[in-house]
Enzyme design. Structure first.
Site, PDB file in Angstrom:
ATOM      1  N   SER A 320       0.614  -1.347   0.044  1.00 16.08           N
ATOM      2  CA  SER A 320      -0.054  -0.010   0.121  1.00 16.08           C
ATOM      3  C   SER A 320       0.675   1.310   0.114  1.00 16.08           C
ATOM      4  O   SER A 320       1.969   1.288   0.413  1.00 16.08           O
ATOM      5  CB  SER A 320      -0.908   0.226   1.173  1.00 16.08           C
ATOM      6  OG  SER A 320      -0.227   0.235   2.509  1.00 16.08           O
ATOM      7  N   ASP A 321       0.277   2.327  -0.573  1.00 12.72           N
ATOM      8  CA  ASP A 321       0.947   3.448  -0.245  1.00 12.72           C
ATOM      9  C   ASP A 321       0.703   3.875   1.160  1.00 12.72           C
ATOM     10  O   ASP A 321       0.151   3.118   1.856  1.00 12.72           O
ATOM     11  CB  ASP A 321       0.223   4.667  -1.180  1.00 12.72           C
ATOM     12  CG  ASP A 321       1.284   6.120  -1.407  1.00 12.72           C
ATOM     13  OD1 ASP A 321       2.270   6.027  -0.594  1.00 12.72           O
ATOM     14  OD2 ASP A 321       0.883   6.716  -2.353  1.00 12.72           O
ATOM     15  N   TRP A 322       1.485   4.788   1.844  1.00  6.30           N
ATOM     16  CA  TRP A 322       1.757   4.811   3.193  1.00  6.30           C
ATOM     17  C   TRP A 322       0.281   5.384   3.757  1.00  6.30           C
ATOM     18  O   TRP A 322      -0.044   6.605   3.909  1.00  6.30           O
ATOM     19  CB  TRP A 322       2.603   5.832   3.402  1.00  6.30           C
ATOM     20  CG  TRP A 322       4.180   5.300   3.738  1.00  6.30           C
ATOM     21  CD1 TRP A 322       4.921   5.647   4.778  1.00  6.30           C
ATOM     22  CD2 TRP A 322       4.759   4.270   2.929  1.00  6.30           C
ATOM     23  NE1 TRP A 322       6.133   4.583   4.585  1.00  6.30           N
ATOM     24  CE2 TRP A 322       5.881   3.827   3.432  1.00  6.30           C
ATOM     25  CE3 TRP A 322       4.504   3.567   1.939  1.00  6.30           C
ATOM     26  CZ2 TRP A 322       6.849   2.867   3.271  1.00  6.30           C
ATOM     27  CZ3 TRP A 322       5.258   2.515   1.452  1.00  6.30           C
ATOM     28  CH2 TRP A 322       6.491   2.170   1.977  1.00  6.30           C
TER      29      TRP A 322
END
Ligand SMILES: *C1O[C@H](CO)[C@@H](O)[C@H](O)[C@H]1NC(C)=O
Ligand SMILES: *[C@@H]1O[C@H](CO)[C@@H](O)[C@H](O)[C@H]1NC(C)=O
Ligand SMILES: *[C@@H]1O[C@H](CO)[C@@H](O)[C@H](O)[C@H]1NC(C)=O
Ligand SMILES: *[C@@H]1O[C@H](CO)[C@@H](O)[C@H](O)[C@H]1NC(C)=O
Ligand SMILES: *[C@@H]1O[C@H](CO)[C@@H](O)[C@H](O)[C@H]1NC(C)=O
Ligand SMILES: *[C@@H]1O[C@H](CO)[C@@H](O)[C@H](O)[C@H]1NC(C)=O
Length: 906
Positions: A320-322
């Site tokens: 996932s992106d952060w």
């Protein structure tokens, strides 16, 4: 569920491509053509408009079909199959908590890198380190600030882009990084004002694909795994995350923006470069913050399970992106394999995670099949065995810097203010002659000469230039210094945009410094002003100057930083710091004014571009630490400009797709991608709009002549793709664990928890509350029947036949001018409109050669099956239409030099 299985089989049989027999093709090498044709092409049957809503919520049109289960890795390609075998041998030794550890970040700041997984100490696997980023190693010292992705795209030089990937990989490796969060191939550049367009390679899927793949190969050759981002549709920063900003009424935002993308545009534009990077072996893909069709990208089963893992055959892992994860069980079932940085968005330091202990629990209570968890972990480990140059990290191969402090010694967890004082930063010098050469070469080749009336460039002392003025804040250092956090300072020369892709400069050569030094050595007088507002200040200097160089800028970046009211995305296309007036003021007084635009994307030039005293205009994307040196070499003619615009510079703002700033009635902003496949130059061509400077444009100090177009058939085209090979069998299946929840209890006797750290363990009360039966509310369409090979899959990036070379194209280019220089041959294809209408032309090849005066070389292009294909939404496959294909060899998207034709099947 059996019923669904039957439907699936039936569908499969129905869509099985029927006609793969070779089509006859006829080639014509010399065709009369209009060198700047632009017209709207119409197909026999026009496509239905994408949407059409009025009064109804777009979610009624834009939703994603469910696709389950998440495909198992290791069923494509024999090399990867072996790698999966090795990975499974390791995974089957692991306990559930050990497996969960590798899937979940330990928390923001809980480890040396931007992202750190838990480790498996028992098997010698350290915490894996994921670090930004695409332009060099973030948050540390003794590294190179490389030219941006956009600069790499602007060079149109495949080999140099590959070298840049290698150099960036080498520096990450030297710092002990395991995985690089780059390259960026999305945003694709749909919106010219998008804050992060400078991170990727330019507003064309073909360019992004070639550059992305070359970068992945370069990075991975140096022993670091590449994680390509952002999957998918992350075309603007505004509204990307709930809770990022409270200003502007944005606190009302309920859901991240939904990028609503039609199926054809998804395939021909947005997925296109991802297919290339997967084919080149990228180990990881990062899913983005936004929703796609009203489901979050990191839990959209159609996107991750179907498009990415089934259709594009992706065998690595999805991270996932952060903070882009929004659910625990759903995201795992939908194909997410790793969550970063571990916590729920913006709830940093709380230890609250959708996974970690909750993932352990969801496996123990039987809601997530163990097979899914095993596949998640195997996907994380397998790439290290599949790619020859990668090696699974071991405990003596760990980062030797901290992203959270620059001190040599500090507490073990500086961000948490916790732990003993230890040596944190070893200040390892990651730089090398190789890095510096590559960084400088990219900067040189990324400079675009847009105007050179009267040939005042290159500057020559012989032309009576004795006194020069260097003006504009963009020419010198920012008064606050070079390395404001994440490069958010804009009152000076820009070495990059701002955000997570920004890198600390080890030093910067500013335009003022480099030009001044050179001019002095030529005996010139050099004046300088960085006063952009009180213009009287420069009046006299401009009067005296024989030549003025005005450096102006326009900046933007990632959405978590706001500068002068620009929340990542740019509010406008005009120059910052009063730049337009500065240019006007100086050019009214100095007859030879050179404007240098240093910007993260296109700017509006209409106020001054036609001014006859503005004799020269140069565009520079963010060029990294050597920006001034590279510019100086162009201005004084040491280097002949050879960069080409990787986007269109429009005359009017209204020609660009606007940033969505409307929260919508339901506070769930909807972004209908209604440009469909007509992004950037395709749109200007379609509507016959004259841009100021077209995609692919860039002048040189010399002249080139093209001749001898020669198209050769290598393989016969077929209308449909052949049916791919079946998925490979899985030799080693991992047995389900016996699953005694007591095994997963927090081992309190072994260690004290670090505050806010995410562990995989259960607590006593979790164990007591585990339910006996399965009463979980599974997502709609959930099932556990694994599918056979879909007809368009079967290889990395899709059906392997898509990459078959059908035609090879050659032409001769001769340098007929006085300077040596680089030429970028661009190949565009105009498709017939037998089934559907298509853009007037699309980029399908580029080749850069360097020539001495009088010298000739051949440029070469391969036309692949995919290059001639359109995505047919109805039959869900790539089709080569019968009809006439025009092949243009061009110097820009609007300057055609040679034209040929291929008649296929007629
Ligand atoms: C290209 O188009 C412009 C205007 O649309 C026209 O003035 C010009 O002559 C054309 N160039 C050629 C070579 O046909
Ligand atoms: C999104 O919705 C459009 C319109 O219904 C459809 O064509 C497309 O396939 C959908 N894409 C995804 C990823 O669900
Ligand atoms: C999980 O990772 C943490 C952090 O590296 C480590 O302390 C712990 O021992 C790991 N747990 C297991 C079960 O390996
Ligand atoms: C830094 O880490 C790299 C990779 O683990 C290693 O090669 C290098 O020797 C380390 N340098 C120092 C000073 O610790
Ligand atoms: C199993 O655990 C997960 C994580 O806590 C939870 O979301 C899910 O609802 C649980 N399943 C059941 C059947 O209670
Ligand atoms: C455009 O944005 C820049 C940066 O925020 C600002 O300085 C400038 O005044 C704006 N221009 C216009 C015309 O609003």
């Amino acid at each position: 569920m059996m019923f669904e299985f039957v439907i699936w089989l039936t569908l499969l049989l129905m869509t099985k491509p029927s006609d793969t027999k070779p089509l006859r093709s006829e080639i014509k090498n010399e065709i009369h053509f209009d060198s700047n044709i632009t017209f709207e092409k119409r197909g026999l049957h026009e496509e239905a408009p994408l949407f059409y809503i009025e009064d109804r919520h777009p979610a009624e049109f834009f939703y994603s079909d469910p696709y389950y289960p998440s495909p198992l890795g290791g069923r494509i390609d024999h090399v990867w199959q072996k790698a999966y075998d090795k990975a499974r041998k390791i995974v089957e030794k692991m306990s559930i908590t050990e497996k969960v550890n590798l899937t979940t970040g330990t928390g923001w700041g809980s480890g040396p890198c931007i992202g750190n997984t838990g480790g498996v100490p028992r098997l010698g696997i350290p915490n894996l380190c994921l670090q930004d980023g695409p332009n060099g190693v973030r948050y540390t010292d003794y590294v190179t600030n490389f030219p941006s992705g956009l600069a790499a795209g602007t060079t149109f030089n495949k080999e140099l882009i590959h070298q840049r990937g290698k150099a960036i990989g080498k520096e990450h490796k030297a710092k002990g990084v395991h995985m690089v969060l780059g390259p960026v191939v999305g945003p694709i550049g749909l919106k010219a004002a998008g804050g992060r367009n400078w991170e990727s390679f330019g507003a064309d899927p073909y360019l992004q694909g070639i550059a992305g793949a070359a970068t992945v190969e370069g990075l991975q050759q140096q022993g670091v795994l590449s994680i390509v981002r952002h999957f998918i549709g992350n075309e603007q920063e505004h509204f990307r995350q709930v809770g990022e900003w409270d200003d502007n009424g944005w606190d009302k935002l309920d859901e991240s923006i939904s990028s609503n993308i039609g199926d054809r545009a998804m395939h021909e534009i947005y997925l296109w470069p991802f297919a290339d990077v997967i084919r080149s072996g990228a180990g990881g893909i990062m899913c983005s913050y936004n929703q796609v069709n009203n489901t979050y990208a990191c839990e959209n089963s159609y996107l991750l399970n179907y498009l990415l893992k089934e259709e594009l055959g992706f065998q690595g892992f999805v991270v996932s992106d952060w903070g882009a994860q929004h659910t625990g069980v759903y995201s795992s079932l939908s194909g997410l394999d790793m969550t970063m940085p571990g916590e729920i968005f913006d709830d940093w330091l709380t230890g609250k995670s959708y996974w970690g202990p909750l993932l352990t629990r969801a496996v123990y209570n039987g809601t997530i099949p163990q097979q899914r968890l095993n596949d998640m972990v195997t996907r994380i480990i397998a790439p290290w065995f599949a790619i020859e140059t990668l090696k699974l990290p071991s405990e003596d191969n760990i980062p030797n810097f901290s992203s959270w402090t620059y001190h040599t010694y500090s507490q073990k967890f500086p961000y948490q203010h916790f732990g003993p004082i230890v040596e944190q930063n070893f200040h390892q010098n990651a730089r090398s002659t190789f890095s510096e050469e590559v960084a400088l070469n990219v900067a040189r080749e990324a400079i675009v000469l847009l105007k050179n009336d009267g040939h005042n460039l290159p500057v020559d002392v012989g032309d009576g230039i004795k006194r020069i003025l260097i003006a504009g804040v963009g020419a010198g250092p920012d008064s606050k210094g070079f390395d404001c956090k994440d490069q958010r300072c804009t009152d000076g020369v820009l070495t990059s945009g701002w955000g997570s892709a920004a890198v600390n400069n080890p030093y910067v050569i500013t335009p003022y410094e480099a030009i001044s030094e050179r001019a002095r050595s030529l005996g010139m007088v050099v004046d300088f002003s960085n006063e952009n507002w009180n213009l009287d200040h420069v009046s006299e200097l401009a009067d005296y100057a024989d030549l003025s160089i005005v450096v102006v800028n326009s900046d933007g970046g990632e959405g978590f930083i706001e500068v002068d009211n620009n929340y990542g995305d740019r509010n406008n296309f005009s120059l910052w710091h009063n730049g337009d007036n500065l240019i006007k003021h100086i050019s009214e007084r100095c007859r030879k004014t050179i404007v240098v635009v240093n910007a993260i994307g296109p700017v509006n030039m209409e106020k001054w571009i036609d001014n006859e005293n503005v004799v020269g205009v140069i565009y520079m994307p963010p060029l990294g630490q050597f920006v001034g040196k590279a510019l100086m070499e162009i201005i004084f003619g040491d280097v002949n400009p050879s960069g080409k615009l990787p986007f269109t510079i429009a005359k009017k703002k209204s020609h660009y797709v606007p940033i969505v700033d409307d929260l919508s009635k339901n506070n769930d902003p909807q972004d209908n991608f209604d440009r469909d496949i007509y992004i950037d130059y395709r749109f200007f061509d379609k509507h016959n709009i004259k841009p100021r400077f077209e995609f692919g444009f860039g002048l040189s100090y010399t002249k080139f002549e093209l001749s001898n177009l020669n198209i050769l058939e290598i393989n016969s085209p077929t209308e449909y793709l052949p049916y791919p090979e079946d998925y490979l069998p899985i030799y080693r299946t991992i047995e389900d664990d016996v699953c005694d929840p007591e095994d997963a209890l927090f081992p309190h006797e072994e260690f004290d928890p670090v505050p806010g750290f995410i562990y995989p363990y259960l607590y006593n009360e979790d164990v007591r509350s585990l339910p006996d039966e399965d009463d979980f509310d599974y997502p709609k369409g959930y099932n556990t029947y694994f599918k056979t090979t879909p007809p368009l899959s079967g290889g990395f990036g899709g059906n392997p036949a898509l990459w078959e070379i059908l035609f090879s194209v050659k032409a001769k280019v001769k340098n007929i001018g006085k300077y040596k220089g680089g030429y970028v041959g661009q190949l565009y294809i105009e498709s017939p409109s037998t089934l559907v209408s298509s853009p007037a032309k699309v980029l399908r090849g580029f080749d850069k050669v360097f020539l001495e005066p009088g010298e000739s070389k051949s440029i070469h292009f391969d036309i692949l099956h995919r290059d001639l294909s359109i995505w047919d939404v109805e039959s869900q496959q790539w089709i080569i239409q019968t009809g006439t294909y025009k092949v243009y060899i061009a110097s820009s998207s609007r300057r055609v030099e040679l034209c040929g034709e291929i008649d296929i099947g007629i």
